[in-house]
Each structure stands twice: as structure tokens, then as C-alpha cells.
Design a protein around this motif. Structure first.
Motif, short mmCIF file in Angstrom:
data_model
loop_
_atom_site.label_atom_id
_atom_site.label_comp_id
_atom_site.label_asym_id
_atom_site.label_seq_id
_atom_site.Cartn_x
_atom_site.Cartn_y
_atom_site.Cartn_z
N ARG A 128 0.79 -1.18 -0.11
CA ARG A 128 -0.10 -0.13 0.00
C ARG A 128 0.85 1.21 0.06
O ARG A 128 1.55 1.40 1.07
CB ARG A 128 -0.73 -0.14 1.28
CG ARG A 128 -1.89 1.18 1.27
CD ARG A 128 -2.82 0.97 0.34
NE ARG A 128 -4.10 0.05 0.46
CZ ARG A 128 -4.72 -0.54 -0.38
NH1 ARG A 128 -4.80 0.24 -1.53
NH2 ARG A 128 -5.48 -1.56 0.02
N ILE A 129 0.95 2.07 -1.29
CA ILE A 129 1.61 3.08 -1.08
C ILE A 129 1.36 4.38 -0.40
O ILE A 129 0.13 4.46 -0.04
CB ILE A 129 1.69 3.88 -2.70
CG1 ILE A 129 2.14 2.74 -3.85
CG2 ILE A 129 2.66 5.12 -2.80
CD1 ILE A 129 3.45 2.25 -3.54
N GLY A 130 2.59 4.93 0.55
CA GLY A 130 2.04 5.74 1.60
C GLY A 130 1.90 5.46 2.80
O GLY A 130 1.51 6.11 3.75
N ASN A 131 1.79 3.99 3.10
CA ASN A 131 1.47 3.48 4.41
C ASN A 131 3.01 3.18 5.27
O ASN A 131 2.92 2.62 6.19
CB ASN A 131 0.93 2.07 4.49
CG ASN A 131 -0.41 2.11 4.41
OD1 ASN A 131 -1.04 3.20 4.27
ND2 ASN A 131 -1.14 0.91 4.51
N ARG A 132 4.10 3.98 4.72
CA ARG A 132 5.36 3.91 5.36
C ARG A 132 6.18 2.64 5.31
O ARG A 132 6.88 2.47 6.43
CB ARG A 132 5.27 4.55 6.77
CG ARG A 132 4.58 6.06 6.67
CD ARG A 132 4.54 6.74 8.16
NE ARG A 132 5.99 7.26 7.85
CZ ARG A 132 6.37 7.89 9.08
NH1 ARG A 132 5.63 7.87 10.17
NH2 ARG A 132 7.64 8.58 9.15
N ILE A 133 5.66 1.80 4.43
CA ILE A 133 6.44 0.82 4.48
C ILE A 133 7.78 0.72 3.56
O ILE A 133 8.75 0.20 4.06
CB ILE A 133 5.63 -0.57 3.59
CG1 ILE A 133 4.25 -0.76 4.46
CG2 ILE A 133 6.33 -1.81 3.27
CD1 ILE A 133 3.36 -1.54 3.74
N LEU A 134 7.82 1.70 2.80
CA LEU A 134 9.15 2.09 2.12
C LEU A 134 9.50 3.43 2.68
O LEU A 134 8.60 4.29 3.15
CB LEU A 134 9.01 2.12 0.77
CG LEU A 134 8.91 0.54 -0.01
CD1 LEU A 134 8.41 0.60 -1.50
CD2 LEU A 134 10.13 -0.20 0.36
N PRO A 135 10.90 4.28 2.28
CA PRO A 135 11.06 5.35 2.55
C PRO A 135 10.15 6.43 1.76
O PRO A 135 9.76 6.11 0.66
CB PRO A 135 12.54 5.39 2.33
CG PRO A 135 13.03 4.06 2.22
CD PRO A 135 11.91 3.51 1.91
N GLU A 136 9.98 7.65 2.56
CA GLU A 136 9.02 8.53 1.96
C GLU A 136 9.28 9.00 0.57
O GLU A 136 8.55 9.11 -0.35
CB GLU A 136 8.78 9.82 2.93
CG GLU A 136 7.58 10.65 2.49
CD GLU A 136 7.68 11.91 3.38
OE1 GLU A 136 6.63 12.51 2.95
OE2 GLU A 136 8.45 12.04 4.21
N ALA A 137 10.52 9.21 0.47
CA ALA A 137 10.97 9.98 -1.03
C ALA A 137 10.63 8.61 -2.11
O ALA A 137 10.28 9.34 -2.98
CB ALA A 137 12.53 9.89 -0.87
N LEU A 138 11.10 7.46 -1.71
CA LEU A 138 10.60 6.35 -2.60
C LEU A 138 9.09 6.36 -2.92
O LEU A 138 8.59 6.21 -4.16
CB LEU A 138 11.29 5.19 -2.25
CG LEU A 138 10.79 3.84 -3.13
CD1 LEU A 138 11.36 4.07 -4.54
CD2 LEU A 138 11.51 2.78 -2.55
N GLU A 139 8.47 6.38 -1.92
CA GLU A 139 6.83 6.21 -2.12
C GLU A 139 6.42 7.81 -2.93
O GLU A 139 5.27 7.39 -3.74
CB GLU A 139 6.19 6.19 -0.44
CG GLU A 139 6.36 4.77 -0.34
CD GLU A 139 5.62 4.59 1.02
OE1 GLU A 139 5.10 5.41 1.67
OE2 GLU A 139 5.33 3.38 1.33
N THR A 140 6.70 8.67 -2.50
CA THR A 140 6.50 9.80 -3.17
C THR A 140 6.79 9.90 -4.94
O THR A 140 6.05 10.11 -5.72
CB THR A 140 7.14 10.99 -2.67
OG1 THR A 140 6.74 11.14 -1.38
CG2 THR A 140 6.92 12.35 -3.36
#
Length: 198
Positions: A57-69
Motif C-alpha cells: 500500500r503506497i503511502g503506508n510508510r513501508i518504504l522510505p517516503e522519498a521512494l513512495e513519493t
């Protein structure tokens, strides 16, 4: 396609290949994605190597914010090379076991296999996604980062707000009888007002 996400060179996205079709979904906030991701430091050290992330789920803080953005600029069927400067990842260095790598510039290699749009989320998933974004906004607000907090509150509200039904039986509007969802909407409106006031 080369995109400078913030127009300051701190988050650059190079997309390769054509999307599967002209209506291909991008990995926008709250979308459910299936990705291949590899993270490499500026000296070539691979610090994150996952062949397949499913149900992310994009934006659920599973990956670093810069990557998800940056993923918002990548569509189904595309590959991307994402260059993130250390200044964009400073908040994530303590959240991940590979935080040491985020203290410098990194490159993420991504392949997007599938995306399910947020409109197809269940009500329970939308409530959870909204809660995560609200708490994230609250943390930013406490750090006096009001514009960033406001951005998170607005994204959270867009996830939980009533959907305009388009005949899609999978789309569910938030009913006033759902007290948790209604309370989240009220909290977000109040939080947004406080952010504007600051």
C-alpha cells in the motif's frame, strides 16, 4: 521521461518503457502495488534487494517516503530509476534497518508490475490508510512542519472522503453510521484548520 519531483534536484525520476496502456495506473498514494525494488548507494553497494513486493500500500510508510513519493510518477509496465538525495531521506534513517544507506544519496531501481487504484479499497483499508496518514501528519505538526502536516492531512482526507459512486459495485462510500470513519473525517478537518492557522 525525466522528472524532478520537487524542482530542486533532490528527487529525480527517470521512467523507461511504455505503460501497458494509455489508461495505466500510476503508483499514487493509497494504491496497492506489486513492484520489484532494488536500492543502491552512490558507491554501488546494494542495500535493499527485493525481487517482488506484493500488496504494497503506497503511502503506508513501508518504504522510505522519498521512494513512495517518487512512485507516483511510475505506471504499470514501466521501469524507473529514482535518485534520492540524502536530504530527502533524513526522516527515514532511523525507521529502517538499512537507515545507514539513507544517510547518503541513493538510487532505487523499480519495476511496476501491477497497481490497484485506491477507489477499489475496502472501507476497512481506507480507514487504516487514513489513520496512518493522520498520525504521520500529527508527528509533522508536533515538529512544527505545518505545510508537510497539512499535505498529509489532505491526502488522508482524500482517502476517507465519500466517493462519488460511478456504478462500480466495488466502490464504497463512507456511511455516516461508520463512527470511526466519521470521527477520522472530523479530526482531519480540525487538524487541517490548525495547520492553516499556523
Amino acid at each position: 521521461t525525466l522528472s524532478d519531483r520537487y524542482l530542486d534536484g533532490t528527487l529525480m525520476v527517470s521512467s523507461y518503457g511504455q505503460p501497458e496502456d494509455s489508461y495505466a495506473s500510476a503508483c499514487r498514494d493509497s494504491a496497492l502495488a506489486q513492484l520489484e525494488v532494488t536500492g543502491v548507494t552512490s558507491n554501488g553497494t546494494v542495500f535493499y534487494d527485493t525481487t517482488n513486493l506484493t500488496d504494497l500500500r503506497i503511502g503506508n510508510r513501508i518504504l522510505p517516503e522519498a521512494l513512495e513519493t517518487a512512485l507516483a510518477l511510475v505506471k504499470v509496465g514501466q521501469r524507473a530509476k529514482i535518485l534520492a538525495k540524502a536530504s530527502r531521506m533524513r526522516d527515514d534513517t532511523s525507521r529502517f534497518p538499512y537507515g545507514w544507506a539513507l544517510e547518503g544519496d541513493v538510487t532505487w531501481d523499480v519495476k511496476c508490475h501491477n497497481v490497484t487504484r485506491p477507489a477499489k479499497m475496502s472501507l476497512e483499508d481506507r480507514v487504516e490508510a487514513t489513520r496512518i496518514r493522520k498520525e504521520w501528519g500529527n508527528a509533522l505538526f508536533r515538529d512544527h512542519r505545518y505545510q508537510e502536516a497539512l499535505d498529509k492531512y489532505e491526502i488522508a482526507y482524500s482517502v476517507i472522503r465519500p466517493q462519488i459512486l460511478t456504478g462500480n459495485s466495488e466502490q464504497q462510500a463512507v456511511k455516516p453510521s461508520n463512527t470511526e470513519a466519521t470521527q477520522l473525517k472530523i479530526d482531519l478537518c480540525l487538524n487541517k484548520a490548525m495547520s492553516y492557522k499556523r
